[in-house]
Design an enzyme around this catalytic site. Sequence first.
Site, mmCIF file in Angstrom:
data_model
loop_
_atom_site.group_PDB
_atom_site.id
_atom_site.type_symbol
_atom_site.label_atom_id
_atom_site.label_comp_id
_atom_site.label_asym_id
_atom_site.label_seq_id
_atom_site.Cartn_x
_atom_site.Cartn_y
_atom_site.Cartn_z
ATOM 1 N N ASN A 7 1.065 -1.129 0.329
ATOM 2 C CA ASN A 7 -0.327 0.204 0.117
ATOM 3 C C ASN A 7 1.294 1.311 -0.116
ATOM 4 O O ASN A 7 1.605 1.640 0.843
ATOM 5 C CB ASN A 7 -0.937 -0.057 0.837
ATOM 6 N N ARG A 90 -2.606 -2.162 -3.695
ATOM 7 C CA ARG A 90 -3.815 -1.027 -3.416
ATOM 8 C C ARG A 90 -3.915 -0.123 -4.111
ATOM 9 O O ARG A 90 -2.212 0.382 -4.075
ATOM 10 C CB ARG A 90 -3.920 0.113 -1.977
ATOM 11 N N HIS A 179 -12.157 4.414 -0.661
ATOM 12 C CA HIS A 179 -12.556 3.784 0.604
ATOM 13 C C HIS A 179 -13.068 1.859 0.119
ATOM 14 O O HIS A 179 -14.054 1.794 1.109
ATOM 15 C CB HIS A 179 -12.935 4.055 1.651
ATOM 16 N N ARG A 240 -10.427 17.259 6.944
ATOM 17 C CA ARG A 240 -10.860 18.170 5.553
ATOM 18 C C ARG A 240 -12.132 18.318 6.252
ATOM 19 O O ARG A 240 -12.990 17.776 6.917
ATOM 20 C CB ARG A 240 -11.159 16.022 4.733
ATOM 21 N N GLU A 385 -8.800 -4.425 4.737
ATOM 22 C CA GLU A 385 -8.646 -3.821 3.259
ATOM 23 C C GLU A 385 -7.605 -4.955 2.932
ATOM 24 O O GLU A 385 -7.438 -5.357 1.531
ATOM 25 C CB GLU A 385 -8.454 -2.560 2.956
#
Length: 398
Positions: A7, A90, A179, A240, A385
């Site tokens: 990743n 990923r 996601h 964010r 994940e």
Amino acid sequence: MKILVLNAGSSSLKYQLFDMDSGEVTAKGNCERIGAGGTVTHKKAGADKYFEEIDLPDHGRAIEVVLDLLVSAEHGVIGSIGEIDAVGHRVAHGGEQCRESTRVTESVIKYLESIVPINPLHGPPAIAGMKACLALMPDVPQVAVFDTSFYSEIEDFRYIYPIPYEYYEKDRIRRYGFHGTSHRYVSAEMAKILGKPLSELKIITCHLGNGSSITAVDHGKAIDTSLGFTPQEGIAMGTRSGSIDPTVVTYLMKTKGYTPDEMENILNKKSGLLGISGMSNDCRNLTEASEKGDPMATLALKIMTNGIKRYIGAYAAEMNGLDALVFTAGIGENQKNIRRMVCENMSYLGIEIDADKNENFVRGIPFDLTKEGAKVQTWIIPTDEEYMIALDTKKLAF
Ligand code: AMP
């Protein structure tokens, strides 16, 4: 069978080596500060963590360092690189063409290079990682798993923004969603736990971490999601802003003279929980401060949780019902106050959690929060994940 999952972030490279026969992670770690010094933290199952400062000028070198550690006499878990059967990467953004996990080929890399303008932070390191693996392990199958591909079947009226259509046609501006690997994993786990086919369920999955997203999974397909053209849309996140009136952006740029980069930095790095509280992007710190009476920490948490409620209501409406609600990721799995705030006054939709179960939840395992008699099943399901990527890699590599 051994599968290495990589990743690559803008200055980091996380890795896990799976033994797919046992499902265990035999070694994992993280290279950080790539391009600006370099460190590696490596953990072999059953051993202490190993940490080293090491020059990591780019992701290619970081992958070499990881492979060296995996075969090293002291920290390694395999005898040679040849024992790695496949590598899963990923990839945050698959654009419109990479609609499902796929074998890494020259043409896949070429396409991913063509969409770097809409994925400037995560595209280049992921591509560098794939190229480095192709060079270092040319005979080992490589698979790319995209965060966006779970959303490839969302219908156009949900992904097209209501701005002149040419911006979609010419500039590929649309909702992509992110996601997806996490939402795909936890929705499938939810179905397994309920003992029903995913194709018979209406599920809302809440991935709540430093970055957050909510997804509506209707009969096994993601039909809508809160993240958009970038991971900036949706609920207020750690730093964010999530969705705001777009005119706020142009107004601030005009009145304060901010450049596009300065404005983006404010919206990405200085907003959300941090921007409101002025104190922290970390939900644990804000929870503590709020419990001590800090009004701005309380306001930040209320803005975030109210945003989550809005999406749950909207997605229950879009699916015309709801069977299960899932909480996952750092906040979803660990913050009972956030789950309580989200689920209170939701009985109209059939969502009712048991206060004692929520208070005394067990970390790290799927955990049922549902109040007896509630119409909707509400669960914590830890996301994984990397395991999902390993499973896709196993499926596609041979
Ligand atoms: P993530 O981005 O999924 O790593 O989640 C990070 C967020 O989860 C931060 O806001 C943390 O405050 C929150 N969090 C709460 N408890 C934990 C925990 N035990 N481990 C990790 N993150 C946690």
